[in-house]
Design a protein around this motif. Sequence first.
Motif, PDB file in Angstrom:
ATOM      1  N   LEU A 199       0.822  -1.203   0.000  1.00  0.00           N
ATOM      2  CA  LEU A 199       0.000   0.000   0.000  1.00  0.00           C
ATOM      3  C   LEU A 199       0.861   1.259   0.000  1.00  0.00           C
ATOM      4  O   LEU A 199       0.507   2.263  -0.640  1.00  0.00           O
ATOM      5  N   ALA A 200       1.997   1.226   0.719  1.00  0.00           N
ATOM      6  CA  ALA A 200       2.897   2.387   0.717  1.00  0.00           C
ATOM      7  C   ALA A 200       3.409   2.663  -0.690  1.00  0.00           C
ATOM      8  O   ALA A 200       3.453   3.817  -1.146  1.00  0.00           O
ATOM      9  N   TRP A 201       3.801   1.609  -1.411  1.00  0.00           N
ATOM     10  CA  TRP A 201       4.242   1.776  -2.798  1.00  0.00           C
ATOM     11  C   TRP A 201       3.099   2.269  -3.678  1.00  0.00           C
ATOM     12  O   TRP A 201       3.295   3.138  -4.544  1.00  0.00           O
ATOM     13  N   LEU A 202       1.892   1.737  -3.467  1.00  0.00           N
ATOM     14  CA  LEU A 202       0.746   2.138  -4.282  1.00  0.00           C
ATOM     15  C   LEU A 202       0.439   3.620  -4.120  1.00  0.00           C
ATOM     16  O   LEU A 202       0.229   4.335  -5.106  1.00  0.00           O
ATOM     17  N   VAL A 203       0.436   4.084  -2.872  1.00  0.00           N
ATOM     18  CA  VAL A 203       0.149   5.497  -2.617  1.00  0.00           C
ATOM     19  C   VAL A 203       1.257   6.385  -3.179  1.00  0.00           C
ATOM     20  O   VAL A 203       1.009   7.501  -3.654  1.00  0.00           O
ATOM     21  N   ALA A 204       2.505   5.890  -3.153  1.00  0.00           N
ATOM     22  CA  ALA A 204       3.645   6.684  -3.622  1.00  0.00           C
ATOM     23  C   ALA A 204       3.790   6.703  -5.139  1.00  0.00           C
ATOM     24  O   ALA A 204       4.576   7.503  -5.675  1.00  0.00           O
ATOM     25  N   LEU A 205       3.069   5.860  -5.865  1.00  0.00           N
ATOM     26  CA  LEU A 205       3.236   5.778  -7.320  1.00  0.00           C
ATOM     27  C   LEU A 205       3.063   7.119  -8.034  1.00  0.00           C
ATOM     28  O   LEU A 205       3.828   7.416  -8.963  1.00  0.00           O
ATOM     29  N   LEU A 244       2.025  11.945   1.322  1.00  0.00           N
ATOM     30  CA  LEU A 244       2.914  11.507   2.403  1.00  0.00           C
ATOM     31  C   LEU A 244       2.143  11.207   3.691  1.00  0.00           C
ATOM     32  O   LEU A 244       2.404  10.177   4.334  1.00  0.00           O
ATOM     33  N   PRO A 245       1.189  12.052   4.106  1.00  0.00           N
ATOM     34  CA  PRO A 245       0.396  11.674   5.286  1.00  0.00           C
ATOM     35  C   PRO A 245      -0.454  10.425   5.063  1.00  0.00           C
ATOM     36  O   PRO A 245      -0.650   9.632   5.991  1.00  0.00           O
ATOM     37  N   PHE A 277      -1.226  11.772  12.841  1.00  0.00           N
ATOM     38  CA  PHE A 277      -0.718  11.009  11.697  1.00  0.00           C
ATOM     39  C   PHE A 277       0.172   9.861  12.168  1.00  0.00           C
ATOM     40  O   PHE A 277       0.168   8.775  11.573  1.00  0.00           O
ATOM     41  N   ALA A 278       0.930  10.101  13.254  1.00  0.00           N
ATOM     42  CA  ALA A 278       1.799   9.045  13.782  1.00  0.00           C
ATOM     43  C   ALA A 278       0.991   7.837  14.237  1.00  0.00           C
ATOM     44  O   ALA A 278       1.477   6.703  14.178  1.00  0.00           O
ATOM     45  N   PHE A 279      -0.244   8.062  14.664  1.00  0.00           N
ATOM     46  CA  PHE A 279      -1.088   6.942  15.083  1.00  0.00           C
ATOM     47  C   PHE A 279      -1.265   5.931  13.956  1.00  0.00           C
ATOM     48  O   PHE A 279      -1.291   4.712  14.202  1.00  0.00           O
ATOM     49  N   GLY A 280      -1.373   6.423  12.715  1.00  0.00           N
ATOM     50  CA  GLY A 280      -1.533   5.523  11.581  1.00  0.00           C
ATOM     51  C   GLY A 280      -0.389   4.540  11.454  1.00  0.00           C
ATOM     52  O   GLY A 280      -0.582   3.388  11.037  1.00  0.00           O
ATOM     53  N   GLU A 281       0.819   4.979  11.815  1.00  0.00           N
ATOM     54  CA  GLU A 281       1.976   4.076  11.808  1.00  0.00           C
ATOM     55  C   GLU A 281       2.055   3.255  13.086  1.00  0.00           C
ATOM     56  O   GLU A 281       2.265   2.040  13.055  1.00  0.00           O
ATOM     57  N   GLU A 282       1.897   3.922  14.225  1.00  0.00           N
ATOM     58  CA  GLU A 282       2.167   3.259  15.493  1.00  0.00           C
ATOM     59  C   GLU A 282       1.170   2.152  15.813  1.00  0.00           C
ATOM     60  O   GLU A 282       1.539   1.173  16.458  1.00  0.00           O
ATOM     61  N   PHE A 307      12.401  -0.485   6.328  1.00  0.00           N
ATOM     62  CA  PHE A 307      12.229  -0.932   4.946  1.00  0.00           C
ATOM     63  C   PHE A 307      10.933  -0.413   4.352  1.00  0.00           C
ATOM     64  O   PHE A 307      10.869  -0.095   3.155  1.00  0.00           O
ATOM     65  N   TRP A 308       9.882  -0.325   5.159  1.00  0.00           N
ATOM     66  CA  TRP A 308       8.580   0.175   4.706  1.00  0.00           C
ATOM     67  C   TRP A 308       8.688   1.584   4.117  1.00  0.00           C
ATOM     68  O   TRP A 308       7.906   1.963   3.235  1.00  0.00           O
ATOM     69  N   HIS A 309       9.657   2.363   4.561  1.00  0.00           N
ATOM     70  CA  HIS A 309       9.837   3.729   4.056  1.00  0.00           C
ATOM     71  C   HIS A 309      10.453   3.785   2.651  1.00  0.00           C
ATOM     72  O   HIS A 309      10.585   4.875   2.085  1.00  0.00           O
ATOM     73  N   SER A 310      10.842   2.649   2.100  1.00  0.00           N
ATOM     74  CA  SER A 310      11.591   2.621   0.838  1.00  0.00           C
ATOM     75  C   SER A 310      10.987   3.448  -0.290  1.00  0.00           C
ATOM     76  O   SER A 310      11.719   4.134  -1.023  1.00  0.00           O
ATOM     77  N   PRO A 311       9.660   3.427  -0.511  1.00  0.00           N
ATOM     78  CA  PRO A 311       9.111   4.178  -1.660  1.00  0.00           C
ATOM     79  C   PRO A 311       9.457   5.662  -1.656  1.00  0.00           C
ATOM     80  O   PRO A 311       9.630   6.255  -2.724  1.00  0.00           O
TER      81      PRO A 311
END
Length: 316
Positions: free
Chosen positions: A26-32, A49-50, A165-170, A199-203
């Motif tokens: 999903l991170a890659w999809l949103v970053a496309l 980004l958010p 926004f941090a809640f979405g990650e945490e 690694f999740w931050h890669s995109p």
Amino acid sequence: MNDSTLQTRRVPWPAVIVFVIVACALAWLVALPLWFGDGLAEPAAVFLLPVIMFTPAVAVLVVTFLMGVPARGERARFLGLWPLRPAKRVIWLMVAGWLVPPVIVVVSVLVAAGLGFVQLDFAFSAFAAEIDRALPAGAPQPPIGLLVFAQFAMIPLGALFNSVFAFGEEIGWRGWLVPALRPLGTWPALILSGVIWGFWHSPIILLGYNFGRADISGVLFMIGGCVAWGILLGWLRLRSASVWPAVLAHGALNAAASLVVVVAAVQPDMALAGPLGVAAWIVIAVVVLVLVLTGQFRTQPELADAQGRLLSPPRS
């Protein structure tokens, strides 16, 4: 019960694998749109980004409601959402999560300066020039001292705002993943979850985000930074049995992340001097060593495992 006893409990590996795949995909999809557009300069980046930050939360929904991990009835406890017990400890750790990360960032800047990673300029001329470029032509610039003071003074409020926004990650990393991996033992769970988080931050790292290194070195520095901060955020999670101190700490880290740029004479190498860089690793290592020597990693309240059973904390 110690870590060796915890290892007799099962890590829900199928759910862990699905969680990681969903969050990363999903991170890659949103970053496309950034990859097919102008990268981080793409106007949509301010919105995308958010959104990326909430992809771990979506992964939690998938493994929780489609795979039944954690078991029904203990989901709030497993994720650290509720109950907030012991209340006094949770509150104090929430305060620590809110206020301590900016202190670590400031100390990291001083360590970076001492190691020659960054040259400090307390006349703030580089920051003033950056502000001047951002203002409309001919617009008067407010006193630079006032702007710098405002940058520091707004960090506590910025931490609260960023925590949304941090809640979405945490809820994903420390809420779901750390407890899911905890049967491996405290340290393996913290380190492995930090590697996955990085690694999740890669995109976006491969677009130059954070370090300006659009290659594998940027990803490796991000993994290092996430392992370091992940140990602290994971400790807050395990020590409190609550995800909320980690949420506040993540928000506070994001709020303080640009402080090195404010005081730097020239644009620093963020892989060395930034809040996720080498100088911060050194400071965090010292903080973690103090926590270890004072027994803070041994004292943990009970958590629910993925099957809804309470796990006693490790005592050795």
